[in-house]
Each structure stands twice: as C-alpha cells, then as structure tokens.
Design a protein around this motif. Structure first.
Motif, PDB file in Angstrom:
ATOM      1  N   SER A   7     -44.263 -77.961 -38.778  1.00  0.00           N
ATOM      2  CA  SER A   7     -44.997 -76.552 -39.078  1.00  0.00           C
ATOM      3  C   SER A   7     -44.805 -75.522 -38.417  1.00  0.00           C
ATOM      4  O   SER A   7     -44.341 -75.507 -37.306  1.00  0.00           O
ATOM      5  CB  SER A   7     -46.516 -77.153 -39.351  1.00  0.00           C
ATOM      6  OG  SER A   7     -46.977 -76.762 -38.344  1.00  0.00           O
TER       7      SER A   7
ATOM      8  N   LEU B 140     -49.435 -84.745 -37.315  1.00  0.00           N
ATOM      9  CA  LEU B 140     -49.687 -83.128 -37.500  1.00  0.00           C
ATOM     10  C   LEU B 140     -50.459 -82.310 -36.407  1.00  0.00           C
ATOM     11  O   LEU B 140     -50.128 -81.500 -36.054  1.00  0.00           O
ATOM     12  CB  LEU B 140     -50.507 -83.148 -38.808  1.00  0.00           C
ATOM     13  CG  LEU B 140     -50.800 -81.877 -39.178  1.00  0.00           C
ATOM     14  CD1 LEU B 140     -49.619 -80.963 -39.718  1.00  0.00           C
ATOM     15  CD2 LEU B 140     -51.972 -81.782 -40.777  1.00  0.00           C
ATOM     16  N   VAL B 146     -44.649 -82.168 -40.370  1.00  0.00           N
ATOM     17  CA  VAL B 146     -45.216 -82.405 -41.806  1.00  0.00           C
ATOM     18  C   VAL B 146     -43.989 -82.828 -42.449  1.00  0.00           C
ATOM     19  O   VAL B 146     -43.036 -82.806 -42.216  1.00  0.00           O
ATOM     20  CB  VAL B 146     -45.094 -80.602 -42.070  1.00  0.00           C
ATOM     21  CG1 VAL B 146     -44.863 -80.401 -43.592  1.00  0.00           C
ATOM     22  CG2 VAL B 146     -46.460 -80.080 -41.633  1.00  0.00           C
ATOM     23  N   ALA B 173     -51.170 -76.724 -43.635  1.00  0.00           N
ATOM     24  CA  ALA B 173     -50.114 -76.577 -42.841  1.00  0.00           C
ATOM     25  C   ALA B 173     -48.564 -76.218 -43.591  1.00  0.00           C
ATOM     26  O   ALA B 173     -47.517 -76.415 -43.016  1.00  0.00           O
ATOM     27  CB  ALA B 173     -49.756 -77.872 -41.721  1.00  0.00           C
ATOM     28  N   GLY B 175     -47.553 -78.255 -46.154  1.00  0.00           N
ATOM     29  CA  GLY B 175     -46.546 -79.376 -46.504  1.00  0.00           C
ATOM     30  C   GLY B 175     -47.171 -79.983 -47.941  1.00  0.00           C
ATOM     31  O   GLY B 175     -47.995 -79.264 -48.526  1.00  0.00           O
TER      32      GLY B 175
END
Lengths: 100, 480, 377
Positions: A7, B140, B146, B173, B175
C-alpha cells in the motif's frame, strides 16, 4: 506474481534480504515473513514428515508455518523476526512467485 | 547468562501487558516486561510505534510510558521458554534473546499473552495462500501488504467482527476484497452485526469510530456477500487457486489467490496451562480460559502459587478487545502492587473502582456479541480427510479412529496419532481436538480438557538448554 | 462383587499388558485394572532401548531372552512395535570411565556371558562418526535393539483385547486381601473384584499395594524425564549411553532424537502428576550435546515424564508374594523394564500356573528388603 502489493502508506526505506541465494526486497518495518509474502512466497517451510509445503498461516508466532533459517539460526519464526538489511534467509521449500 | 531479580515479571507487551507494567512500575515496583516481537504493541498495536503520528493515541501513549518509566526493563525479541515456581518465593522465567540465555526471578507474574485466531479446518486449509484474517491484518500493519486483484484476488470466509474490521482497514489502505463468504450458522447475519455493533467494542478506536463503520459498510456494499455458506473447500496445486462452496444458489467456485479465514479469536492459554493454572470452559465463547478474580488473579488447585501471585490480563484471560485489555492490565498492575506492598488497601480500592466499572461494561457488551454471533463448531462436518494437526499432517479420520480405539482424551489421542507433537506444540490443533473429542464421545468439552503443556513453552535449541546446566547445580548424582 | 475370573492384573502398563497376553494365551480369563489409561507412566517414559548392555548381572539372562521375543513382534503382538535390531553403545568419555568399562567386561565374562565387547577409539568413531572427539572407547552389544514404547503399548493392548482379555481403565485398585480360596481387590470407587490370582503390576504404586499385604519393599516413586527434538538429519544409529553419566539417546527413523537417562522429577502418587526438574533437563541436555555437538542447534520440542518405581537395589520386585497366597508381584523395574516386558508376562503366567519360569528370580524376591527399616512410602 505476488498475491500482494504494497500500500502507499509504507515506509520508503528499502532493504535487501538474501533468500535462498536470491535478493529479495523488503521495507523497514517488514518481518521476514511479510517480506517473503510480498515477494510472492506463501510457503517457505516444509513438513519434516513429508516435505509438503508448510504455509505461513497466522503471522503471529502461533502456527510455526513460517520457520526458516535466518542468519544461520535454524527453526526461526520469520513472522517474529524484523527484516534487516543484508539478512540471509534459507527456506526449506524453494517456492517462487509461480508456486512451483 | 543474564540473571536478574525483579518484583514483577510481565509476559506480553500488548495493551494488557503494557498497562500492567506501567501501572506497577509507577507505584514503585521493579518490572521486567517480555515480548517475543521486536516492537511493543502486541497484535492490535502491531507496527504502531513506527507509524509516528498516525494510529491509536492510547496505544502510542502507553508504549511511550512503558519505554520511559524507570523501573521497567523492556525485553523485546525475547522468547520466554519456561516459567515455573521453583521455590516458595515466586516464579522463575527462563528466556532467550539474540544475546543468549536469561533467567528472571520475580515475586509476581502477569501473563498477558493475548489471543489467537480460533482455528477453522476444512479441506485445503493448509494450502499456501490460506491465512487467517488476523494474519492479513498483521501483514497490513507490518509491511503495508494489500491483496492484489489478479487471479481472483482475496476471498474472505468466516464470521466475526474482525472480518468487518479488516474490511474497513483494507478499504482505508486502498485494497479490495473479491467476495465475502459468511459461514452458515443460526441467525447469522453479517449485515445486522455491522449495524448493531458499537465501534468501541473492537477496541481499535483510531480506525473504527462511527465514520469507519460507515466506510466498512460502504466497502462491504461493493463486495459480493454469500450467505449460509457450507461445504467449504480450498483448491489448488501447491497454493490456493480457488474456493469451492455451497450457498443458497447451489455449488459455486470462485478463483482466488488468497483465502482469508476467520472464526473469532480465543485466549492463548499456552503459558497459563504450562503453569497449571485453573481453567474453565466457556460455552458461549467455546474456548478454555483461565479462572481469575475481578483483578485478574489466577489460582491453582492443589499446588499453591508461591510469591505475590499470578495474574492473567487481556485477551489471554478472555476476549475483551484492546480497551478491555488495557483496563484489565491496569487492574492486575494495581492488585500486584498491592500484593507487593506498594499500594495500601484504601488507595487500591480508590484506584480500582473506575476501571472495574468500565471493564464490567465491556464484558457485558462482549457477552452480547457472543450471543449475537456465536462461534462455529469446528468438529461439525469435519471430513475424515481434512488435516487437523498441520505440523504432523494428522487427519480427522486418523483421530476418529484413535478415539474409536479407546483414546478418550486429548493426550491419549496425541500419543496415538502424534497430533500435537509438532513444532506448534498443539497450539493450533488443540482447540479443534477438544471439540472433535466432544463430538465423537458425546462428553462436554469442559470434561475433555485440553492438551497438557510441558516446557519448553516454545521450541528452544538443545544447546541453549544444555547451557543452563551449572556444574555446581544440585542435580542428582550420576552413578551408574 | 465380580468373581469367576482366573486372573486380575493391577496395572495396564507394558508389564501388566504383557502379563495379560501371556496369561490369556495360557488359557486363563484375565481382567486388567488400570488406574488411569494404559501405558500412562513408566511405559511412556522410555527412550525405547531394548538393551542387554550394562544390565545388572541378575537381569542379564532375562534381557538376553527378551531380545528374541522383540524380534517376533509381528507374530506375538501383531505389530513389530517399531523394533529394529541395533547395537547399543556405552561410551567412555575419559580414562576412568574406560577403566570402569574394562571392569564391567571382566565381571560379565566371568559370569560366562560373551555378548558385551569392548571397542577402542578407531572402531568407536567408525561406528559413531558424529561423536565428539574426547571419547576413549565403548562397550557394545551388537544384537541389542530399540523399539517404540508408545507403539508397543498400543500393540500390546490390542493384542490382549484380541485374545479375550478385559481391560478396565479409570479403575484404581487401593487394597488387596488374600484368603484361602483367592484374592480380593478393592477399587477406589468402593467396589470389589475377586480372582484366583492377582498380579501386582502397578509400577510405582505397587509398593503401596505390597505394603498393604504386609510386604514392605524399598521402592521410591520418581518421575522419569524424557525430552525429544524436532526431526534432524540422521547422525546416529545405535542407542547411546555414557558410562558414569545419565544418558540414553536414540534417533528415531523420522529423525527426532529422544533423550532420557533417568533424570528425576518429583512424582505425586496421589494425583499421578509430576513436576519436571528443569535442572535435570539441563544436565541431561548437557550430557547429550557433549557427546554429539551436532545437537546444539536441534530444537527441543517437548519434554514429558512418567512415574516409575525405583528399588533401592535397582532391581524389580518379581515373584510370588510371601505373605499373600495367590498374589504375584511384578513391579519396580527401576527405569529399565522396557526391554524385559515381553518376557515378564510369560514369567508371571508361569508362576501363576505353578510352572518353573526357567529363570533365577531370587534376586527379585519381594522379601529381600530388611523388614521395618525400609517401609514403602
């Protein structure tokens, strides 16, 4: 291809691990397990009984599916070990990104 | 070998352990606080310290206080592999870190080892790529991982509030989840759970205020939800590639590259069982938990606990979430300080009353949650070919044959089948084994009990144990 | 009161189960009364050495004869019980130990036995290439072996049941009373059972039962500690011990290393519970890694203990009771009964039938302890 991507919120500070002789990138804050997962390895241990792949399952030190030799110490739980630049990791199951 | 003596040893640096350590130390006790992870925070605050200004404020505060309070010796990346009462004075802990072995004697002990995901076994659950939802949360938090969407992406299966929490965290995030499979159960309804569940219950207020619930609901709205799922199977060659199941519409197959499973969390009682503390079976939560009083003090029938006492605080005593755990840690810290002579009785009562009330409220909400969304029975519908013991690859069928052959308790099944003899020392298979025995014998889980826990608490190199040998130690003579 | 049974066996460990097998084969109807679960204690606390090496002279004949029975596992117990022939090796770590081995050899050969052989450094290291370099030699028995204690318990139990014996678990016997026509045993639940012959195969608890019929034996209960590692690459074949040290080490065929040797934890006879001595575990591991440095990184996964009765002279109590007719004792094998168990059942069955068992049992006599001073606890 890894089933994961990073991310945007992760640290930009990158490290390099040596896994089964190959370089694998990691980020500051990774455990060895998350670095391997990010690189597409979901199985890095093998059953002592049959050699079947043992998978990382809990990522919190309970299931022992993530055992590797890390910096010469065998049977180390990768999910509890912080990734450090230059760490050498020896898995018992040569899983690559295509799951062979 | 490091050797130290403290007033209070605390195992686990999550909300409960941090809170207990800080409370006791601020009252003048010397504290050794252990955690096997490289940073404090346990699971719920994993990676929190590195987040700088983001994340749970309460967590940041508690971690900062633990690091700065004089009298707390913080031992991270440290594995406690044995705890025992060797004399009348209190427990002795044996531990290992990167520097070698250590020994800590204490007058009192707080176990704050937290929870684990309740294992859910089904065909294919041992395939690489099948992980717990809690594991994905850890991924995470630790590495910002993700799930990718390709190849079917992530499918979530199970029940429980953690599923909703992860959906919210994942959405935040950036995802996506390809599908959520809600496992069949009486009255089970994820949507109703989401609408009736106060955010504070999950103990992650930073990401789960009212707004986050809306985000979770919105995130969930875009995700296909299959309800009443049965006949769950993970399929793939070498790793999970698809999940097969039955829902109201019939049999279905969904491609996936990750399958995240969840059936709630249960106390991790490995350390409390090692110490032979009294445990009870809790029907509503379908798990064993140590028996504790209002302050978290544990007991041991038959063999008295020496020293000031043993307390169990946090999810390791019963699931109450992060906020409940921090409160439980404070209560244990206060009681420990009192038993150590650091806190007069009147001051103890004054300090303890507010947290006690707050905790009672949380416990009531938790009980409500358990009735609203009860756990599954892992033994129901467990096919013979399904692996129960991952480490030794022992199937349900092998275990059933052993039970039929006379193995009527978990330890008997263990010696007959090797279930529980592997690296995880019965942590994952143990809960399934108890329920399977209950199913097959018709006896209640409370009577069946759990696997016996012996040292080492975690596998430890033989050379390390050998190094504990002292040539002058009063071990028996070795005549032959 | 249940009557009509020919034999009651108190204790469902390997000795009791072996007795049930031999007695049913001899035509008796047999019931085994086990206090908890079969094989729960001493039978599980063994590294599985089927050993005639370094036996007390009084036991050598029994051990040598027992070897032959282990080899017939499939025929006698429907299962090889994990038995394999393999040398047993007793290493001498220094010159003093080597002297001890030489003295032992002289003793054994003086009694007419030829199964033990002394080997020097060259042969020792060719047999045990992973052995640390400080050892001087060893005593070896080629045709000893090892078996799997847990598999043996399950096999013996199945065999006994298959032959028609009855096994009752969770049936603790608390008292024995003999009279002119038979023996009555009282159980913890208040019931009684009666038979013509009763066998006291109750392990560490046998001493209390013997005291109850006026036969005080000097036997103390201990919790024998065992340790096992994760699987490691094969590095040792024989079962290895060390003269003057407590060590019994065996690598299984799946690679796990089982380590024992007689270190004692504390045993609680009332509850059947035991507490391990961690100092004992540490010393045991130190003994193991000093011989096999390759073990240093092997991870210990599990420890356990079983309660055993150890006699003052390290010999079993085996023979007909001198004070209670119809009662036969077969307990207190002092940590080295595993190898003998297939044979002990036959001996007891012979005693029950009034046949000469063919072995000199005088050293194992129940009344060999001076009365009064060494009362059982």
């Amino acid at each position: 291809m890894s089933p994961f991507r990073r991310s945007a919120r992760i640290s930009s500070s990158t490290l390099t691990l040596l896994v089964d002789g190959e370089t694998v990138p990691a980020v500051d804050g990774d455990s060895v397990a998350t670095a391997l997962l990010a690189a597409g390895r979901t199985a890095f241990a093998a059953s002592g009984k049959t050699g079947n792949p043992l998978a990382a399952y809990c990522l919190m030190g309970v299931c022992f599916g993530c055992l590797c030799e890390i910096d010469g110490r065998p049977g180390t739980q990768a999910c509890l070990t912080a990734a450090r630049d230059g760490m050498t990791v020896q898995t018992r199951h040569g899983d690559d990104a295509d799951g062979r | 070998m490091a050797d130290e003596s403290v007033d209070l040893a605390v195992i686990g640096a999550g909300p409960a352990g941090l809170s207990a350590a800080v409370t006791a130390a601020e009252l003048g006790a010397s504290v050794a606080l252990f955690d096997e992870q490289p940073a404090p925070g346990g699971q719920v605050w994993r990676g929190l310290e590195r987040q700088g200004r983001g994340g749970d404020r309460a967590g940041h505060d508690l971690i900062a206080r633990a690091r700065s309070t004089a009298g707390i010796r913080l031992r991270l990346a440290t594995t406690v592999f044995h705890a025992a009462f060797e004399g009348a004075d209190g427990p002795t802990l044996s531990w290992m870190d990167a520097g070698g072995l250590g020994r800590t004697t204490a007058r009192g002990l707080v176990l704050a080892t937290g929870a684990m995901e309740r294992p859910l076994a089904f065909p294919g659950w041992t395939l690489p790529g099948v992980l717990g939802v809690g594991a994905l949360q850890a991924a995470l938090k630790t590495g910002g991982l993700v799930p990718e969407s390709g190849g079917g992406g992530l499918v979530i299966v199970g029940r429980g509030a953690l599923v909703l929490l992860y959906l919210a965290q994942l959405a935040a995030a950036g995802g996506r989840t390809a599908a959520v499979l809600e496992l069949a159960g009486p009255g089970r309804n994820l949507g109703r759970l989401a609408s009736r569940l106060p955010g504070a219950l999950l103990g992650d207020p930073a990401t789960l205020g009212r707004g986050s619930w809306l985000l979770a609901a919105r995130a969930r709205r875009g995700v296909p939800l299959h309800r009443g799922v049965t006949n769950l199977q993970a399929e793939g060659g070498g790793r999970v590639e698809a999940v097969r199941f039955t829902d109201a519409g019939g049999e279905r197959v969904l491609p996936c590259r990750l399958l995240a499973v969840h059936d709630g969390v249960i106390p991790n009682t490995q350390a409390s069982r090692l110490l032979r503390l009294d445990h009870e079976w809790r029907d509503d939560a379908a798990c064993f938990a140590p028996v504790t009083d209002d302050w978290g003090r544990a007991s041991r029938v038959g063999k008295a606990l020496g020293g000031a006492g043993v307390w169990v605080a946090g999810d390791g005593a019963g699931i109450e979430g992060a906020k409940g755990a921090a409160i439980a840690g404070r209560l244990a810290g206060l009681d420990a300080a009192r038993c150590l002579g650091r806190l007069p009785e009147s001051a103890f009562r004054a300090h303890a009353s507010a947290p006690l009330r707050a905790r009672a409220g949380i416990q009531a909400l938790r009980r409500f949650l358990d009735t609203l969304d009860p756990p599954l029975d892992p033994a129901a519908g467990l096919a013979d070919g399904t692996v129960v013991c991952r480490c030794e690859e022992v199937t349900a069928g092998t275990i059933r044959a052993a039970i039929a052959g006379g193995a009527v308790g978990p330890n008997r099944v263990k010696t007959a089948t090797r279930c529980g003899m592997g690296a995880c020392q019965g942590r994952v298979c143990g809960p399934i084994l108890t329920r399977l025995l209950a199913h097959e014998t018709g006896r209640p889980a409370a009577e069946i009990g759990a696997l016996r826990v012996r040292p080492p608490l975690k596998p430890v190199p033989l050379g390390a144990l050998a190094a504990l040998d002292r040539a002058d130690a009063p071990v028996e003579a070795e005549e032959e | 009161m249940a009557t009509g049974r020919d034999m009651l066996v108190i204790g469902g460990g390997l000795i009791g189960l072996s007795t049930a097998i031999a007695a049913t084969r001899a035509g008796l109807s047999v019931t085994v009364l086990e206090a908890r679960t079969c094989g729960r204690h001493a039978s599980s606390a063994s590294a599985g050495g089927v050993r005639s090496l370094n036996r007390h002279p009084a036991e050598i004949a029994l051990a040598r004869a027992a070897l032959g029975l282990w080899r017939r596992g499939p025929e006698l117990f429907g299962d090889p019980c994990g038995y394999a022939q393999s040398s047993q090796v007793r290493v001498a770590e220094d010159e003093a130990a080597m002297e001890g081995l030489r003295a032992r050899l002289a003793l054994v050969e003086g009694l007419g036995w030829r199964h033990e052989r002394l080997v020097g450094r060259n042969e020792l290291y060719s047999r045990l290439p992973s052995l640390a370099g400080h050892c001087q030699g060893a005593l070896v028995v080629e045709d000893d072996g090892f078996a799997d204690p847990l598999r043996s318990v399950h096999a013996f139990r199945r065999t006994a049941l298959g032959l028609g014996a009855t096994i009752v678990e969770n049936a603790a016997v608390t008292a024995i009373e003999a009279d002119a026509t038979g023996v009555t045993v009282g159980l913890a639940d208040g019931s009684d059972r009666r038979a013509r012959v009763v066998v006291n195969a109750a392990g560490a608890w046998g001493a209390g039962l013997a005291a109850g019929v006026g036969e005080a034996v000097d036997v103390r209960p201990v919790a024998l500690q065992m340790t096992v590692t994760e699987p490691v690459p094969a590095f040792v074949g024989p079962v290895v011990g060390s003269h003057g040290r407590k060590l019994s080490l065996k690598q299984s065929d799946v690679g796990t290393v089982v380590i024992g040797g007689g270190f004692e934890g504390t045993a609680d006879l009332a509850t059947g519970d035991s507490e391990l001595s961690f100092a004992g575990v540490a010393r045991n591991m130190a003994n193991a890694v000093r011989l096999f440095p390759v073990l240093a990184e092997a991870r210990v996964v599990r420890t356990w203990a079983g309660i055993e009765g150890i006699a003052r002279d390290d010999l079993p109590v085996l023979g007909t009771s001198r004070s209670a007719p119809g009662l036969i004792h077969a307990f207190a094998f002092s940590g080295h009964g595993f190898a003998l168990c297939p044979l002990v059942g036959r001996i007891v069955a012979d005693l029950a039938a009034g046949r000469d068992p063919g072995f000199d049992l005088a050293p194992f006599a129940p009344d060999r302890f001076a009365p009064g001073r060494f009362a059982a606890t």
